[in-house]
Scaffold this motif. Sequence first.
Motif, PDB file in Angstrom:
ATOM      1  N   VAL A   1       0.842  -1.201   0.000  1.00 10.99           N
ATOM      2  CA  VAL A   1       0.000   0.000   0.000  1.00 10.99           C
ATOM      3  C   VAL A   1       0.873   1.246   0.000  1.00 10.99           C
ATOM      4  N   ILE A   2       1.878   1.262   0.890  1.00 10.51           N
ATOM      5  CA  ILE A   2       2.702   2.460   1.027  1.00 10.51           C
ATOM      6  C   ILE A   2       3.603   2.629  -0.187  1.00 10.51           C
ATOM      7  N   VAL A   3       4.109   1.514  -0.708  1.00 12.32           N
ATOM      8  CA  VAL A   3       4.976   1.634  -1.888  1.00 12.32           C
ATOM      9  C   VAL A   3       4.185   2.244  -3.045  1.00 12.32           C
TER      10      VAL A   3
ATOM     11  N   LEU B   1       1.604   4.123  -2.763  1.00  5.75           N
ATOM     12  CA  LEU B   1       1.371   5.530  -2.395  1.00  5.75           C
ATOM     13  C   LEU B   1       2.589   6.367  -2.778  1.00  5.75           C
ATOM     14  N   ALA B   2       3.771   5.826  -2.498  1.00  3.43           N
ATOM     15  CA  ALA B   2       5.008   6.527  -2.855  1.00  3.43           C
ATOM     16  C   ALA B   2       5.096   6.696  -4.368  1.00  3.43           C
TER      17      ALA B   2
ATOM     18  N   MET C   1      -1.890   5.532   9.082  1.00  2.00           N
ATOM     19  CA  MET C   1      -1.899   6.352   7.875  1.00  2.00           C
ATOM     20  C   MET C   1      -2.368   7.768   8.198  1.00  2.00           C
TER      21      MET C   1
ATOM     22  N   PHE D   1      -4.848  -4.722   8.251  1.00  2.00           N
ATOM     23  CA  PHE D   1      -5.261  -4.068   7.018  1.00  2.00           C
ATOM     24  C   PHE D   1      -6.417  -3.108   7.255  1.00  2.00           C
TER      25      PHE D   1
ATOM     26  N   LEU E   1      -5.249   0.044   8.877  1.00  2.00           N
ATOM     27  CA  LEU E   1      -4.613   0.906   7.862  1.00  2.00           C
ATOM     28  C   LEU E   1      -5.680   1.727   7.140  1.00  2.00           C
TER      29      LEU E   1
ATOM     30  N   VAL F   1       4.744   9.307   4.029  1.00  2.00           N
ATOM     31  CA  VAL F   1       5.496   8.312   3.265  1.00  2.00           C
ATOM     32  C   VAL F   1       6.945   8.267   3.725  1.00  2.00           C
TER      33      VAL F   1
ATOM     34  N   PHE G   1       7.119   6.518   7.001  1.00  2.00           N
ATOM     35  CA  PHE G   1       6.950   5.080   6.850  1.00  2.00           C
ATOM     36  C   PHE G   1       8.247   4.443   6.366  1.00  2.00           C
ATOM     37  N   PHE G   2       8.886   5.065   5.380  1.00  2.00           N
ATOM     38  CA  PHE G   2      10.128   4.491   4.865  1.00  2.00           C
ATOM     39  C   PHE G   2      11.215   4.496   5.940  1.00  2.00           C
TER      40      PHE G   2
ATOM     41  N   PHE H   1      13.080   7.608  -2.611  1.00  2.00           N
ATOM     42  CA  PHE H   1      11.941   6.694  -2.495  1.00  2.00           C
ATOM     43  C   PHE H   1      12.237   5.393  -3.227  1.00  2.00           C
TER      44      PHE H   1
ATOM     45  N   ILE I   1      12.408   1.645  -1.637  1.00  2.00           N
ATOM     46  CA  ILE I   1      11.662   0.484  -2.113  1.00  2.00           C
ATOM     47  C   ILE I   1      12.618  -0.685  -2.336  1.00  2.00           C
TER      48      ILE I   1
ATOM     49  N   LEU J   1      13.369  -2.162   0.954  1.00  2.00           N
ATOM     50  CA  LEU J   1      12.214  -2.937   1.416  1.00  2.00           C
ATOM     51  C   LEU J   1      12.227  -4.325   0.805  1.00  2.00           C
TER      52      LEU J   1
END
Lengths: 338, 283
Positions: A132-134, A136-137, B36, B90, B93, B219, B222-223, B265, B269, B272
């Motif tokens: 979801v966040i990816v 969103l990014a 969120m 979920f 979220l 965002v 979160f990262f 970003f 990813i 991640l």
Amino acid sequence: MTTTSSAIPAGRAGRSRRLLTENAAAVAVFAILGVLPLLFGGYVIYILPQYMLYGVLAMSLALMWGYAGILSFGQAAFFALGGYTMGLVMQAIGAPEAAYLGILVAATIGAALAALVGYFLFSAGVRDTYFVIVTLALSIMVEQIAVSQSQITGGWNGMFVDRMDLAFGPLGAVSLWDDWAIYYVVLPVVALVYGVLRWQIQGPFGKILAGIRENEDRMVALGFRTPLYKTVAFAVSGAMCGLAGALYATHASFVSPSLGGVLFSTEIVVWVAIAGRQSLLAALLGGIVVASLSNYLSSVAPEYWQLFLGLLFILAIVFFRGGVAGVFAQLGRPRGGE
Amino acid sequence: MYALGVAIDATLITLVLALAAFGLAIIFGLIGVINMGHGAMLTAGAYITWVCQTNGVPFLLAVLVAAVAVAVIGLVLEHVLIRHFYDRPFETLLLTWAFFLITTEVIKIIFGPEFRSVTNPLPDAITIGGIHVPAYRAAVALFALALIVTSAVVLYRTSLGIKIRGLIQNRQMAALLGLNIGLTYKLVFMAGCFMAGLAGGLITPMLSIDPYIGNVYLVRSFFVVAVGGVGQLLGGTMIGSFLIGGSETIFAVVSEQAVAQTIVFALAILVLRLRPRGVLTPR
């Protein structure tokens, strides 16, 4: 989305009856959309194709969220990408046939980017919540690039895109400047997308996706390469967004960075949550109806409408997981059916 | 000289980002909820600070009021919605995302979309090795460091910390040993919201406020948490902030801000994918 969710009536009879009713409803919806230009004119006919393309966006999300159980906040990113691609291809190649190429390239880029991101993450078993966040990014990235690379995209001012012609090679071309003309180009495309997707969803592919949604471990144990199926679903979803974006760009004659933004991505999620994520038709109608209402009510009470949508969204999550379509399915279910 | 400037800048940005991400790190790391609404809470904290300051409340008190107010908002959110969904990440979220939508709209209705700004309480600059550093930014960075270290001490050196950690390790066992699970979750959620409001208030003098400032912070935060490692409150938040914020500063030297953020970003990813449990956790 590991918990089970079922808006599916029990028993073979119930299922086939619902299948029949959804197909009948779809035929009715497209028939109504088909005759609307005969009854109305002006703004309604101008704006409806754009809402139908929003409907395609909603279906692309329903495929991921309702069927595969993976929520994406990045659909708008693919949509904007498709729009800009269409504009750039039509600028680069002057010929009327460029529009076809633009649509093709837009859908391909949408599919390719989605496949890349999807396979990259799914093959590593990255959690659904991270996905979801990816995504969103992804939306934020597309919006920022569209704003900052203004020599290509026009930045905040957006990019103008020509209304396409329906070219038939040496036979000449039909101009789509008339709103009803492009209406009858967009409508069959939307119907075709719906039809093909629905056909696939009813078949083995849809069943495998549902299996992944309900219990991915079990599907892996049964020998399905689930990352591959999830990737394919996301790629199809990305292609749909790219296609819708390309048609939107040429219809609206304009693309702007906000089409790829977080807010628009969020709106798509809200449409689908409210309309019902487990029915393609509901998602399509959700896109059309909620977007029309938004347009109408945002001129009457702009702020409160968004607030109202937010509250509806909460209600849909807490009480009506199937959305409006789920409520209808519940009503249609025979007593003591489950 | 130039390198020192970049290094100082990167340090400050790391610490400020750590402050912004800390509320999310607490809630996500300790009770497994991806909040969120974190961005909206930062925004709310910023606006409350602005309102207090324009009404003559001293800046620090205004920030404190903002933090407490956001914590109370968080308590209501937790009590009405979130607590029923702790076993369904979920859904939490989605619900916190709905909270974000509604809060952003409410802020827009009350304050309008215009930019607002808060008077900087420490407008001067201090000089470190010939480099001028804005005093306020440095103060916030130091405060962030102190705050995170203090929280880590609470978590790892006090009985409350032991209870919280026990709860994370084995919820059922903790309940059997007489720990009030509902209350502890509530406390942790409120603490996270408090931190978000605090961060929102503290960042206001550094940028102009609009209803969407929280968006990008969500965002990024979160990262920070995901790259650093979920549940690694001290080291994870610091390393994550350094990798996200620091590298953004360094990339911004060679390219535009927006491009730098996109690169970061994309890198996040990548991390991640390769280290889904964060860079600190061994594979």
